[in-house]
Design a protein around this motif. Sequence first.
Motif, PDB file in Angstrom:
ATOM      1  N   UNK A 143     -78.368   4.823 -19.287  1.00  0.00           N
ATOM      2  CA  UNK A 143     -78.233   3.495 -19.867  1.00  0.00           C
ATOM      3  C   UNK A 143     -78.307   2.356 -18.881  1.00  0.00           C
ATOM      4  N   UNK A 144     -78.604   2.639 -17.619  1.00  0.00           N
ATOM      5  CA  UNK A 144     -78.719   1.576 -16.629  1.00  0.00           C
ATOM      6  C   UNK A 144     -79.948   0.725 -16.924  1.00  0.00           C
ATOM      7  N   UNK A 145     -79.821  -0.602 -16.959  1.00  0.00           N
ATOM      8  CA  UNK A 145     -80.994  -1.455 -17.173  1.00  0.00           C
ATOM      9  C   UNK A 145     -82.065  -1.176 -16.132  1.00  0.00           C
ATOM     10  N   UNK A 146     -83.334  -1.276 -16.552  1.00  0.00           N
ATOM     11  CA  UNK A 146     -84.439  -0.904 -15.681  1.00  0.00           C
ATOM     12  C   UNK A 146     -84.425  -1.669 -14.361  1.00  0.00           C
ATOM     13  N   UNK A 147     -84.222  -2.983 -14.418  1.00  0.00           N
ATOM     14  CA  UNK A 147     -84.232  -3.775 -13.177  1.00  0.00           C
ATOM     15  C   UNK A 147     -83.122  -3.339 -12.231  1.00  0.00           C
ATOM     16  N   UNK A 148     -81.955  -3.058 -12.798  1.00  0.00           N
ATOM     17  CA  UNK A 148     -80.838  -2.619 -11.957  1.00  0.00           C
ATOM     18  C   UNK A 148     -81.124  -1.244 -11.366  1.00  0.00           C
ATOM     19  N   UNK A 149     -81.708  -0.351 -12.189  1.00  0.00           N
ATOM     20  CA  UNK A 149     -82.026   0.984 -11.690  1.00  0.00           C
ATOM     21  C   UNK A 149     -83.041   0.903 -10.556  1.00  0.00           C
ATOM     22  N   UNK A 150     -84.026   0.035 -10.697  1.00  0.00           N
ATOM     23  CA  UNK A 150     -85.029  -0.124  -9.636  1.00  0.00           C
ATOM     24  C   UNK A 150     -84.393  -0.645  -8.350  1.00  0.00           C
ATOM     25  N   UNK A 151     -83.494  -1.593  -8.502  1.00  0.00           N
ATOM     26  CA  UNK A 151     -82.833  -2.157  -7.323  1.00  0.00           C
ATOM     27  C   UNK A 151     -82.019  -1.094  -6.593  1.00  0.00           C
ATOM     28  N   UNK A 152     -81.380  -0.197  -7.337  1.00  0.00           N
ATOM     29  CA  UNK A 152     -80.502   0.800  -6.732  1.00  0.00           C
ATOM     30  C   UNK A 152     -81.279   1.872  -5.978  1.00  0.00           C
ATOM     31  N   UNK A 153     -82.541   2.102  -6.362  1.00  0.00           N
ATOM     32  CA  UNK A 153     -83.320   3.142  -5.675  1.00  0.00           C
ATOM     33  C   UNK A 153     -84.348   2.560  -4.714  1.00  0.00           C
ATOM     34  N   UNK A 154     -84.434   1.240  -4.613  1.00  0.00           N
ATOM     35  CA  UNK A 154     -85.471   0.609  -3.793  1.00  0.00           C
ATOM     36  C   UNK A 154     -85.394   1.040  -2.339  1.00  0.00           C
TER      37      UNK A 154
END
Length: 223
Positions: free
Chosen positions: A196-207
């Motif tokens: 359920x993590x928002x896509x933008x937040x998920x991208x930031x966390x794995x960048x």
Amino acid sequence: MNLVAHLVVVEPLQRRHCADCRQGPLPLLILEFNAPRCLDCADLGHLLFLPRGDTALTRRAREASSLWAVVVRWHKRRKRYERQGLLVEEAALAVAESACLADAEARERRRARDAVRRAAEDVRFTAAFAAAIAALFPGCPPERARTVAAHASARGSGRVGRSASGRALDEAAVTAAVRASVRHVDTPYDALLMAGTPRNEARARVAETIEGVLRGWRTAAGG
């Protein structure tokens, strides 16, 4: 609808009987002097009914038939006669069917040739895309580069490899394909989305993880 130039056969909505032989109810009839007659009495009984729908078959059967008639039915709501098909000679229908079958076989052979050509083009392009990945990321395992290339360049996928820049093997497009692969394979990105993590937040966390893998592949040959 102009029916003046044709023999017209009617598919009646009501029960009608032949004015000559009294046969009936008639599935098809022809009106002569406002009297219904069956196809046998109208000398059309030897013709075969060809339903509308196949334009090429209808055209060829009509052209090959020395005697033919248009079959119509009254449409109550539209208040007009509408074509249902043709009556044509059996031999003419056989000729038309053979010609259409030959066309279909020719189209199938052409489709098969095109499929072989496209497959060969896809193999060459995927290999070129994998080579571009290897040039930009010499540390990327060869099998991984081939997998990324095959995924990104799949025909009809809409992925970056099929874009104009991807087909041109542009550095940004090739890098985008590799980055996407790392995101999905080497990070918990997909699991974050499923949680359920928002896509933008998920991208930031794995960048940071993604950039680390890319840096390693850019500098480490074969590793």
